[in-house]
Each structure stands twice: as C-alpha cells, then as structure tokens.
Motif scaffolding. Structure first.
Motif, PDB file in Angstrom:
ATOM      1  N   LEU A 117       1.414  -1.404   0.206  1.00  0.00           N
ATOM      2  CA  LEU A 117      -0.068  -0.010   0.342  1.00  0.00           C
ATOM      3  C   LEU A 117       0.889   0.818  -0.189  1.00  0.00           C
ATOM      4  O   LEU A 117       0.841   1.784  -1.086  1.00  0.00           O
ATOM      5  CB  LEU A 117      -1.088  -0.323   1.518  1.00  0.00           C
ATOM      6  N   ARG A 118       1.804   1.224   0.597  1.00  0.00           N
ATOM      7  CA  ARG A 118       3.120   2.252   1.145  1.00  0.00           C
ATOM      8  C   ARG A 118       3.120   2.523  -0.502  1.00  0.00           C
ATOM      9  O   ARG A 118       3.148   3.860  -0.784  1.00  0.00           O
ATOM     10  CB  ARG A 118       3.479   2.773   1.923  1.00  0.00           C
ATOM     11  N   ALA A 119       3.855   1.398  -1.475  1.00  0.00           N
ATOM     12  CA  ALA A 119       4.682   2.310  -2.862  1.00  0.00           C
ATOM     13  C   ALA A 119       3.584   2.417  -3.646  1.00  0.00           C
ATOM     14  O   ALA A 119       3.614   2.759  -4.282  1.00  0.00           O
ATOM     15  CB  ALA A 119       5.166   0.712  -3.120  1.00  0.00           C
ATOM     16  N   MET A 120       2.183   1.045  -3.529  1.00  0.00           N
ATOM     17  CA  MET A 120       0.682   2.251  -4.012  1.00  0.00           C
ATOM     18  C   MET A 120       0.860   3.649  -4.178  1.00  0.00           C
ATOM     19  O   MET A 120       0.746   4.941  -5.238  1.00  0.00           O
ATOM     20  CB  MET A 120      -0.391   1.182  -3.987  1.00  0.00           C
ATOM     21  N   TRP A 121       0.665   4.046  -2.521  1.00  0.00           N
ATOM     22  CA  TRP A 121       0.252   5.386  -2.946  1.00  0.00           C
ATOM     23  C   TRP A 121       1.678   6.587  -2.962  1.00  0.00           C
ATOM     24  O   TRP A 121       1.214   7.488  -3.138  1.00  0.00           O
ATOM     25  CB  TRP A 121       0.205   5.981  -0.958  1.00  0.00           C
ATOM     26  N   ARG A 122       2.671   6.018  -2.977  1.00  0.00           N
ATOM     27  CA  ARG A 122       4.004   6.938  -3.344  1.00  0.00           C
ATOM     28  C   ARG A 122       3.979   7.054  -4.565  1.00  0.00           C
ATOM     29  O   ARG A 122       4.825   8.275  -5.544  1.00  0.00           O
ATOM     30  CB  ARG A 122       5.289   5.806  -2.639  1.00  0.00           C
ATOM     31  N   HIS A 145       1.288   1.583 -11.357  1.00  0.00           N
ATOM     32  CA  HIS A 145       0.143  -0.090 -12.587  1.00  0.00           C
ATOM     33  C   HIS A 145       0.941  -1.780 -12.061  1.00  0.00           C
ATOM     34  O   HIS A 145       0.446  -2.212 -11.265  1.00  0.00           O
ATOM     35  CB  HIS A 145       0.055  -0.169 -13.377  1.00  0.00           C
ATOM     36  N   ARG A 146       2.462  -0.544 -12.219  1.00  0.00           N
ATOM     37  CA  ARG A 146       2.975  -2.026 -11.721  1.00  0.00           C
ATOM     38  C   ARG A 146       3.232  -2.418  -9.614  1.00  0.00           C
ATOM     39  O   ARG A 146       3.289  -3.408  -9.915  1.00  0.00           O
ATOM     40  CB  ARG A 146       4.383  -1.410 -11.799  1.00  0.00           C
ATOM     41  N   THR A 147       2.795  -1.495  -8.968  1.00  0.00           N
ATOM     42  CA  THR A 147       3.110  -1.302  -7.664  1.00  0.00           C
ATOM     43  C   THR A 147       1.098  -2.620  -7.629  1.00  0.00           C
ATOM     44  O   THR A 147       1.475  -3.349  -6.859  1.00  0.00           O
ATOM     45  CB  THR A 147       2.644  -0.565  -7.043  1.00  0.00           C
ATOM     46  N   LEU A 194      -9.379   2.882  -8.100  1.00  0.00           N
ATOM     47  CA  LEU A 194      -8.101   0.902  -8.182  1.00  0.00           C
ATOM     48  C   LEU A 194      -7.219   1.576  -6.294  1.00  0.00           C
ATOM     49  O   LEU A 194      -7.724  -0.018  -6.032  1.00  0.00           O
ATOM     50  CB  LEU A 194      -7.346   1.386  -9.386  1.00  0.00           C
ATOM     51  N   LEU A 195      -7.057   2.068  -6.208  1.00  0.00           N
ATOM     52  CA  LEU A 195      -6.035   2.446  -4.753  1.00  0.00           C
ATOM     53  C   LEU A 195      -7.537   1.471  -3.668  1.00  0.00           C
ATOM     54  O   LEU A 195      -7.019   0.730  -2.921  1.00  0.00           O
ATOM     55  CB  LEU A 195      -5.281   3.714  -4.581  1.00  0.00           C
ATOM     56  N   ASP A 196      -7.897   2.714  -3.571  1.00  0.00           N
ATOM     57  CA  ASP A 196      -9.073   2.715  -2.645  1.00  0.00           C
ATOM     58  C   ASP A 196      -9.881   1.271  -2.613  1.00  0.00           C
ATOM     59  O   ASP A 196      -9.996   0.712  -1.202  1.00  0.00           O
ATOM     60  CB  ASP A 196     -10.232   4.015  -2.441  1.00  0.00           C
ATOM     61  N   ALA A 197      -9.833   0.750  -3.437  1.00  0.00           N
ATOM     62  CA  ALA A 197     -10.588  -0.508  -3.176  1.00  0.00           C
ATOM     63  C   ALA A 197      -9.707  -1.955  -3.329  1.00  0.00           C
ATOM     64  O   ALA A 197      -9.577  -2.578  -2.070  1.00  0.00           O
ATOM     65  CB  ALA A 197     -11.210  -1.227  -4.212  1.00  0.00           C
ATOM     66  N   VAL A 198      -8.379  -1.484  -3.851  1.00  0.00           N
ATOM     67  CA  VAL A 198      -6.623  -2.405  -2.735  1.00  0.00           C
ATOM     68  C   VAL A 198      -7.005  -2.301  -1.383  1.00  0.00           C
ATOM     69  O   VAL A 198      -7.075  -3.467  -0.581  1.00  0.00           O
ATOM     70  CB  VAL A 198      -5.769  -2.422  -3.961  1.00  0.00           C
ATOM     71  N   ARG A 199      -6.705  -1.045  -0.822  1.00  0.00           N
ATOM     72  CA  ARG A 199      -6.865  -0.636   0.266  1.00  0.00           C
ATOM     73  C   ARG A 199      -8.076  -1.404   1.187  1.00  0.00           C
ATOM     74  O   ARG A 199      -8.133  -2.315   2.500  1.00  0.00           O
ATOM     75  CB  ARG A 199      -6.781   0.864   0.923  1.00  0.00           C
TER      76      ARG A 199
END
Length: 222
Positions: A117-122, A145-147, A194-199
C-alpha cells in the motif's frame, strides 16, 4: 556423414510430430506411443526419433520422463515474448494488460501488505506530480500499475506485465503526444479508486476499476 545427415531428418520428424500434436492427436499430458511404434509411423530410425523428441523437449512441447515415456507438455511452440511483442498491435497489448491487471487488482485486494500500500500511495503521488513530459507521465503511470501487479504476489503475472512494458510505453508516449488525455483529473481519479478498492480489500471493485480504466485506454487507441 550419417550423423550429419540425420539432423534434417530429425527436424522433419519433429515437424511431423508437432503437426500431429497441433492436430489434436495427443492431448495435453498424454503419453506418446512407444519409440519403436512412433519411429515406424514417422518412417525414421529410433536415434532420429530420439533427436526429434529432444528438439521438441527443448521447445517445451514434450517431456521425457525416466521409465515412464514421453508426454505432451504443450500443444504448440510458444514464441519468445520479445518476438511476439514486437509484432503485437498496441490494442492487443492493452487487451492482454486488461486480462492480467484486472486479475492482479483482485488478487492485490486479498494479498496486499502494508508495504504494498505504501508503494502504491508513493507511486500514485509521483504520478500526480509527473507533468514535465509525456514520457514522465507514462513512466509514472507504469510505476503505479506495477505496484498493483506486484501486490498480487504472483511472480508469473509480474513477469508477464514486465514483458509488456517496453511495447506499451512506446505506444502510449506516441499516442499521448498526438492525443492528450481529455480529462487528466478524471484519469487520475480512476487510479485513486483502484487504490482505494485494494486498500479496502474489495476485489470486485478493484478488478472493475482496472478494467474500466484500461478499456477507456483501448478505446482511445482504437
């Protein structure tokens, strides 16, 4: 001289075997007939047959198992990734990304770690700030996208995604220079969703967000 002459015969025998496998004579996982039978069917000697089997084994189509026989492990020769991708149309690449990334998004929702998650936010923050050039935006987008892909924790899917990056990058840079995104804010919002759904560990929404985003890209490229 006999050894030298055997090579073209072995290549022909390998091609005949491959033709029969492609034709469905033996299914995936099935055992080939014994050496004597098969050599007679192909009209070659057993040493030539063994060489043909070695050739197809090296290409991943057959596998010799000690004491058990020869088994079909693939139904055709797979082209090298780089050869395949050089010829691929960018729409085909986006379609393949759709298949990989939608599944990765769903898996990431189940498997992501705090570090993921940190990598995605960054990378998402870096993406928002990447406005120096089209190439910078594409690279920042790819990094995000790779994260998501790596958060699925499946090395095969990550490897497949990485194989697409060079081809996809060139096409995206070329396209965005001609046709910039109509609404960069909406595009960025799609990534936030997308990030929020993963979180939230919402696999269905994560897969849907990935699919919607990449489908809009495909439509822009078509």
């Amino acid at each position: 001289m006999a050894h030298v002459q055997r090579h073209p015969l072995a290549a022909q025998a390998a091609e005949l075997l491959l033709h029969r496998i492609r034709g469905g004579e033996w299914q995936l996982g099935h055992k080939l007939p014994g050496e004597t039978t098969l050599a007679a069917q192909l009209g070659v000697g057993r040493s030539t047959l063994r060489e043909a089997i070695r050739e197809l084994s090296g290409q991943g189509v057959l596998e010799s198992r000690q004491g058990a026989g020869v088994f079909v492990t693939a139904l055709d020769i797979t082209e090298e990734w780089d050869t395949l991708l050089r010829r691929a149309d960018i729409v085909a690449v986006i379609e393949a990304r759709l298949a990989i990334e939608a599944e990765c998004a769903a898996l990431a929702a189940h498997r992501r770690t705090p570090a993921d998650l940190r990598a995605m936010w960054r990378t998402l923050t870096a993406r928002a700030e990447a406005s120096a050039s089209v190439a910078d935006l594409v690279d920042a987008d790819t990094a995000f996208h790779r994260t998501v892909v790596t958060a699925a924790h499946n090395d095969i899917l990550t490897g497949m995604f990485d194989a697409f990056i060079p081809r996809s990058r060139r096409a995206m840079v070329d396209m965005l220079k001609i046709r910039p995104l109509p609404d960069e804010r909406a595009d960025h919002r799609a990534h936030e969703l997308l990030l929020d759904a993963v979180r939230r560990r919402d696999a269905a929404t994560a897969a849907s967000a990935s699919r919607i985003h990449l489908t809009s890209l495909k439509e822009a490229l078509s």
